[in-house]
Design an enzyme around this catalytic site. Structure first.
Site, PDB file in Angstrom:
ATOM      1  N   GLU A  34       0.830  -1.196   0.000  1.00 12.82           N
ATOM      2  CA  GLU A  34       0.000   0.000   0.000  1.00 12.82           C
ATOM      3  C   GLU A  34       0.873   1.258   0.000  1.00 12.82           C
ATOM      4  O   GLU A  34       0.522   2.277  -0.613  1.00 12.82           O
ATOM      5  CB  GLU A  34      -0.937   0.003   1.214  1.00 12.82           C
ATOM      6  CG  GLU A  34      -1.936  -1.140   1.262  1.00 12.82           C
ATOM      7  CD  GLU A  34      -2.993  -1.080   0.164  1.00 12.82           C
ATOM      8  OE1 GLU A  34      -2.929  -0.195  -0.705  1.00 12.82           O
ATOM      9  OE2 GLU A  34      -3.898  -1.937   0.178  1.00 12.82           O
ATOM     10  N   TYR A  85       1.265   7.174  -6.999  1.00 14.69           N
ATOM     11  CA  TYR A  85       0.425   8.309  -7.381  1.00 14.69           C
ATOM     12  C   TYR A  85       1.251   9.595  -7.421  1.00 14.69           C
ATOM     13  O   TYR A  85       1.070  10.435  -8.297  1.00 14.69           O
ATOM     14  CB  TYR A  85      -0.749   8.443  -6.417  1.00 14.69           C
ATOM     15  CG  TYR A  85      -1.565   7.178  -6.294  1.00 14.69           C
ATOM     16  CD1 TYR A  85      -1.932   6.450  -7.425  1.00 14.69           C
ATOM     17  CD2 TYR A  85      -1.941   6.677  -5.055  1.00 14.69           C
ATOM     18  CE1 TYR A  85      -2.652   5.274  -7.322  1.00 14.69           C
ATOM     19  CE2 TYR A  85      -2.671   5.507  -4.944  1.00 14.69           C
ATOM     20  CZ  TYR A  85      -3.023   4.802  -6.083  1.00 14.69           C
ATOM     21  OH  TYR A  85      -3.738   3.634  -5.975  1.00 14.69           O
ATOM     22  N   GLU A 120     -10.708  -2.405  -1.226  1.00 16.14           N
ATOM     23  CA  GLU A 120      -9.913  -3.219  -2.133  1.00 16.14           C
ATOM     24  C   GLU A 120     -10.722  -3.728  -3.326  1.00 16.14           C
ATOM     25  O   GLU A 120     -10.178  -3.922  -4.413  1.00 16.14           O
ATOM     26  CB  GLU A 120      -9.321  -4.427  -1.386  1.00 16.14           C
ATOM     27  CG  GLU A 120      -8.575  -4.108  -0.096  1.00 16.14           C
ATOM     28  CD  GLU A 120      -7.197  -3.520  -0.337  1.00 16.14           C
ATOM     29  OE1 GLU A 120      -6.911  -3.093  -1.462  1.00 16.14           O
ATOM     30  OE2 GLU A 120      -6.414  -3.469   0.626  1.00 16.14           O
ATOM     31  N   GLU A 145      -4.326  -5.327  -5.293  1.00 18.13           N
ATOM     32  CA  GLU A 145      -5.580  -5.164  -4.568  1.00 18.13           C
ATOM     33  C   GLU A 145      -6.442  -6.418  -4.652  1.00 18.13           C
ATOM     34  O   GLU A 145      -7.199  -6.730  -3.731  1.00 18.13           O
ATOM     35  CB  GLU A 145      -6.361  -3.952  -5.097  1.00 18.13           C
ATOM     36  CG  GLU A 145      -5.626  -2.612  -5.055  1.00 18.13           C
ATOM     37  CD  GLU A 145      -5.261  -2.146  -3.648  1.00 18.13           C
ATOM     38  OE1 GLU A 145      -5.386  -2.939  -2.689  1.00 18.13           O
ATOM     39  OE2 GLU A 145      -4.843  -0.988  -3.498  1.00 18.13           O
ATOM     40  N   HIS A 190      -5.103  -8.543  -1.968  1.00 16.52           N
ATOM     41  CA  HIS A 190      -5.469  -7.990  -0.667  1.00 16.52           C
ATOM     42  C   HIS A 190      -6.930  -8.296  -0.360  1.00 16.52           C
ATOM     43  O   HIS A 190      -7.274  -8.697   0.761  1.00 16.52           O
ATOM     44  CB  HIS A 190      -5.261  -6.469  -0.638  1.00 16.52           C
ATOM     45  CG  HIS A 190      -3.843  -6.048  -0.870  1.00 16.52           C
ATOM     46  ND1 HIS A 190      -3.448  -4.716  -0.906  1.00 16.52           N
ATOM     47  CD2 HIS A 190      -2.714  -6.763  -1.088  1.00 16.52           C
ATOM     48  CE1 HIS A 190      -2.152  -4.655  -1.135  1.00 16.52           C
ATOM     49  NE2 HIS A 190      -1.682  -5.881  -1.249  1.00 16.52           N
TER      50      HIS A 190
END
Length: 343
Positions: free
Chosen positions: A115, A122, A182, A216, A219
């Protein structure tokens, strides 16, 4: 609920419970309560990647040629994703502090690291295509935009309730919202970038998103298993009231996600908002099934956005053609210049 002790040799190595159990703190992967979680741990490790090794040189050229709605959506969606991923690092670490099963602690440590990489990515993509001022505005968006604040209101509420009052019930509620993050909240944003890639726009960014998406998926799979296992170990919580609460959160979250997608994607060529609404409901059904619960949108058991299957419809963990294609294109670049020497 007390935090798990780091080391307590009086207790067995195999934990007697995920939370509120007893364990020495010594992890032997060949002797854990849920043996198949070792496979999840290995799959997570196999997804290793670094943000600054994705070549962004083409995106630098293309961003200024995007339409104004595409540019605006690009910045807003990055702001959204950063808002969602930033607290996930801390949430994974907080959950691990109360986990008395050392295998859960280790898996959550890997998730927390991934994460952190997502959030870094980003910053990386924005630094590649816009000025520092625009980057900062994009990251401010998550705490200033009215639609986004409304959308994230329950995340703030239930995540902070767990911090302030760490009970098993609040852990289950946190796991519910982690599953929503997620498996649902990211997907209108992912769809935006994949739609750009369909038109050969911002392929570097969509490549980055595909790696995040793959993480994700893993996850979401683990968190849903953790949810089910926690309820199984705490049957007093597996009651109509709590399960009704979960269904209510999914319904409300779907409404907020539809409102958000209509707001941020309304002028984007190639995205049909009715299909997007169906896709959001389809994703909700899928995540509910992973939690061991019933679907709430029976008319959306199939994916209405057929084109996105090659990008994001990969919950079983098997690599799609899209990921295979992108893996071949995963060429390291100089972390200093984001591949700008290729311009």
């Amino acid at each position: 609920m007390e935090k798990a002790k780091t080391l307590d040799p009086r207790n067995p190595n195999k934990s007697t419970g995920i939370f509120n159990g007893k364990s020495s703190g010594i992890l032997n992967w060949n002797d854990i309560a849920y043996p198949h979680w070792y496979k999840i741990y290995k799959r997570l490790l196999g997804n290793y990647w670094q943000a600054d090794e994705v070549n962004m040189s083409s995106d630098v050229k293309q961003f200024k040629n995007l339409t104004k709605p595409e540019q605006d959506a690009y910045l807003k969606v990055i702001g959204l994703l950063a808002t969602l991923d930033a607290p996930q690092t801390r949430t994974a670490l907080l959950l691990s502090l109360y986990a008395t099963d050392p295998s859960v602690q280790s898996i959550m440590a890997v998730i927390a690291q991934q994460e952190a990489v997502h959030n870094e990515s980003y910053s990386y993509v924005l630094s590649s295509v816009v000025s520092l001022d625009q980057q900062n505005k994009s990251f401010e968006f998550g705490r200033t935009d009215a639609i986004l604040l409304k959308r994230n209101e329950n995340i703030v509420k239930y995540y902070n309730e767990f911090v302030e009052n760490p009970t098993t019930e609040n852990i289950v509620k946190t796991l519910t919202y982690t599953t929503l993050l997620e498996g649902l909240f990211f997907y209108s944003g992912f769809a935006f970038f994949y739609n750009l890639a369909r038109y050969n726009k911002m392929v570097g960014t969509s490549t980055m998103i595909s790696y995040i998406n793959r993480d994700e998926l893993e996850h979401g799979r683990f968190i849903s298993e953790l949810f089910r296992a926690t309820l199984s170990e705490n049957p007093e919580l597996n009651n109509e009231e709590l399960i009704g609460w979960v269904y209510d959160q999914f319904k409300e979250s779907v409404e907020h996600e539809i409102e958000w997608s209509n707001y941020v994607l309304k002028d984007i060529e190639g995205i049909d908002l009715d299909d997007m609404e169906g896709y959001i409901k389809y994703r909700a059904n899928k995540m509910l099934r992973l939690l061991g619960l019933n679907e709430i949108y029976p008319e959306y058991v199939e994916n209405p956005m057929k084109w996105i299957r090659a990008y994001a419809d990969n919950i079983d963990g098997t690599k799609t053609d899209f990921f295979e294609q992108k893996s071949r294109q995963y060429v390291k670049v100089n972390a200093i210049d984001n591949g700008f020497d290729d311009l």
